[in-house]
Design a protein around this motif. Structure first.
Motif, PDB file in Angstrom:
ATOM      1  N   ASP A 161      74.535  17.602  44.210  1.00  0.00           N
ATOM      2  CA  ASP A 161      75.268  18.752  45.346  1.00  0.00           C
ATOM      3  C   ASP A 161      74.193  18.205  46.687  1.00  0.00           C
ATOM      4  N   ARG A 162      75.193  17.839  47.955  1.00  0.00           N
ATOM      5  CA  ARG A 162      74.759  17.798  49.222  1.00  0.00           C
ATOM      6  C   ARG A 162      74.393  19.135  50.166  1.00  0.00           C
ATOM      7  N   GLN A 163      75.398  19.714  49.560  1.00  0.00           N
ATOM      8  CA  GLN A 163      75.900  21.434  50.281  1.00  0.00           C
ATOM      9  C   GLN A 163      74.262  22.089  51.093  1.00  0.00           C
ATOM     10  N   TYR A 164      73.569  22.281  49.345  1.00  0.00           N
ATOM     11  CA  TYR A 164      72.738  22.922  49.412  1.00  0.00           C
ATOM     12  C   TYR A 164      71.022  22.532  49.234  1.00  0.00           C
ATOM     13  N   SER A 165      71.263  21.871  48.635  1.00  0.00           N
ATOM     14  CA  SER A 165      70.143  20.677  48.593  1.00  0.00           C
ATOM     15  C   SER A 165      69.397  19.286  48.927  1.00  0.00           C
ATOM     16  N   PRO A 166      68.448  19.078  49.602  1.00  0.00           N
ATOM     17  CA  PRO A 166      67.458  18.476  50.134  1.00  0.00           C
ATOM     18  C   PRO A 166      67.746  17.056  49.024  1.00  0.00           C
ATOM     19  N   PHE A 167      67.211  15.809  49.635  1.00  0.00           N
ATOM     20  CA  PHE A 167      66.800  14.817  48.620  1.00  0.00           C
ATOM     21  C   PHE A 167      65.562  15.048  49.330  1.00  0.00           C
ATOM     22  N   ILE A 168      64.428  14.497  48.587  1.00  0.00           N
ATOM     23  CA  ILE A 168      62.941  14.699  48.297  1.00  0.00           C
ATOM     24  C   ILE A 168      62.398  13.571  48.540  1.00  0.00           C
ATOM     25  N   PHE A 169      63.654  12.354  49.271  1.00  0.00           N
ATOM     26  CA  PHE A 169      63.071  10.351  49.587  1.00  0.00           C
ATOM     27  C   PHE A 169      64.427  10.497  49.533  1.00  0.00           C
ATOM     28  N   ASN A 170      64.330   9.930  50.809  1.00  0.00           N
ATOM     29  CA  ASN A 170      65.532   8.519  50.338  1.00  0.00           C
ATOM     30  C   ASN A 170      65.238   8.263  51.875  1.00  0.00           C
TER      31      ASN A 170
ATOM     32  N   PRO B  39      85.011  15.602  44.587  1.00  0.00           N
ATOM     33  CA  PRO B  39      85.078  16.217  46.699  1.00  0.00           C
ATOM     34  C   PRO B  39      83.133  15.989  46.472  1.00  0.00           C
ATOM     35  N   GLN B  40      84.215  16.332  47.922  1.00  0.00           N
ATOM     36  CA  GLN B  40      82.334  15.655  49.511  1.00  0.00           C
ATOM     37  C   GLN B  40      81.891  16.828  48.652  1.00  0.00           C
ATOM     38  N   ARG B  41      81.899  17.991  47.977  1.00  0.00           N
ATOM     39  CA  ARG B  41      80.453  18.995  47.767  1.00  0.00           C
ATOM     40  C   ARG B  41      79.618  18.113  47.070  1.00  0.00           C
ATOM     41  N   TYR B  42      80.465  16.824  46.394  1.00  0.00           N
ATOM     42  CA  TYR B  42      79.196  16.324  44.875  1.00  0.00           C
ATOM     43  C   TYR B  42      79.038  15.188  45.503  1.00  0.00           C
ATOM     44  N   GLN B  43      77.727  14.643  45.407  1.00  0.00           N
ATOM     45  CA  GLN B  43      77.855  13.001  45.773  1.00  0.00           C
ATOM     46  C   GLN B  43      77.785  12.197  44.612  1.00  0.00           C
TER      47      GLN B  43
ATOM     48  N   SER C 289      69.917  19.922  41.789  1.00  0.00           N
ATOM     49  CA  SER C 289      70.336  19.901  42.689  1.00  0.00           C
ATOM     50  C   SER C 289      71.260  18.706  41.678  1.00  0.00           C
ATOM     51  N   VAL C 290      71.096  18.443  40.710  1.00  0.00           N
ATOM     52  CA  VAL C 290      71.701  17.444  39.360  1.00  0.00           C
ATOM     53  C   VAL C 290      73.098  18.498  39.379  1.00  0.00           C
ATOM     54  N   TYR C 291      73.935  17.981  38.623  1.00  0.00           N
ATOM     55  CA  TYR C 291      75.008  17.816  37.691  1.00  0.00           C
ATOM     56  C   TYR C 291      75.386  17.639  36.824  1.00  0.00           C
ATOM     57  N   GLY C 292      75.341  15.937  36.895  1.00  0.00           N
ATOM     58  CA  GLY C 292      75.377  15.069  35.882  1.00  0.00           C
ATOM     59  C   GLY C 292      74.884  13.944  36.198  1.00  0.00           C
ATOM     60  N   VAL C 293      74.386  12.713  34.667  1.00  0.00           N
ATOM     61  CA  VAL C 293      73.896  11.558  35.204  1.00  0.00           C
ATOM     62  C   VAL C 293      74.363  10.723  34.144  1.00  0.00           C
ATOM     63  N   PHE C 294      74.558   9.486  34.388  1.00  0.00           N
ATOM     64  CA  PHE C 294      75.804   8.550  33.617  1.00  0.00           C
ATOM     65  C   PHE C 294      74.785   7.196  33.503  1.00  0.00           C
ATOM     66  N   GLU C 295      74.696   6.172  32.276  1.00  0.00           N
ATOM     67  CA  GLU C 295      74.300   5.301  32.526  1.00  0.00           C
ATOM     68  C   GLU C 295      75.843   3.898  32.949  1.00  0.00           C
ATOM     69  N   ALA C 296      75.361   2.958  33.158  1.00  0.00           N
ATOM     70  CA  ALA C 296      76.818   2.425  33.222  1.00  0.00           C
ATOM     71  C   ALA C 296      76.424   0.643  32.480  1.00  0.00           C
TER      72      ALA C 296
END
Length: 242
Positions: free
Chosen positions: A78-87, A51-55, A98-105
């Motif tokens: 999250d990108r709806q309520y949280s800013p990037f610090i740097f991009n 869903p678009q609320r997540y990136q 802003s983090v919901y989950g982290v994964f290694e590939a």
């Protein structure tokens, strides 16, 4: 007259992911190139279907105390309520709140890659996260409790035969609370997940693991509360130091 078929759509979604992972393994000679290709395939899946609320992005995570995580292959945030610090130019720094989950590939699931993913996940969970009171028309709500950060591993194949059995459980059980992997996918074999209700891992062989994992991830994100209200002034305080 042709007809839509939901089973065919879901089967083809999984087949597309599995085939692309297989092609990257078989066609690319350099291990770094294989890893980059794997990462981009999973990122594209999440970017397209969450869903678009997540990136989802490859990124470092930072906290308001100036501490950084290791580089993470896939951060769901999250990108709806949280800013990037740097991009800038593909380099993303995401605030810990802003983090919901982290994964290694990884191409291959084995003890070393499980341990590697556990360390990456722990480097994010150990960061400090702020949570401010939330103003509303009648006053303020208290600060929102912090959302547990999901951690996991994404792979194409496994070194273990069978892929989902005691050797995998032994590798997963070596983790502490910070490094525990909540879920994972081996696209050629199945998925696993940790369930807090019985404090145990469940290994699930699947014919369409990539699709099953995507739906499990969405389900877990749905059950998570919205990220806390970030104390942006805690980050802004660093402007006086730079």
């Amino acid at each position: 007259m042709s007809h839509w078929s939901l089973p065919a759509l879901l089967s083809n979604l999984h087949r597309d992911i599995q085939n692309r992972l297989a092609i990257s393994r078989d066609s690319l000679a350099h291990p770094v190139a294989k890893g980059d290709a794997s990462e981009s395939i999973w990122l594209e899946l999440f970017q397209t279907y969450l869903p678009q609320r997540y990136q989802a992005a490859s990124a470092h995570v930072v906290d308001s105390q100036g501490k950084f995580s290791e580089q993470i292959d896939v951060v769901v945030f999250d990108r709806q309520y949280s800013p990037f610090i740097f991009n800038y130019q593909g380099q993303k720094i995401i605030p810990a709140e802003s983090v919901y989950g982290v994964f290694e590939a990884k191409q291959i699931l084995k003890a070393e890659t499980v341990e590697y993913a556990q360390a990456k996940v722990a480097s994010v969970r150990r960061l400090h996260r702020t949570s401010l009171p939330i103003p509303h028309a009648g006053g303020t709500y208290p600060p929102k409790p912090l959302v547990p950060i999901l951690g996991g591993i994404l792979a194409f194949e496994s070194d273990w035969k069978p892929a989902l059995d005691q050797p995998l459980l032994a590798a997963l059980d070596r983790a502490d609370t910070d490094s525990r992997l909540d879920m994972g996918c081996v696209a050629a074999h199945g998925i696993f997940d940790y369930r807090r209700e019985d404090s145990a891992y469940h290994l699930t062989p699947q014919e369409k693991p990539a699709t099953a994992f995507l739906f499990e991830l969405i389900s877990r994100l749905q059950s998570s509360a919205t990220v806390p209200m970030i104390d942006i002034k805690a980050y802004a305080a660093w402007l006086a130091i730079s």
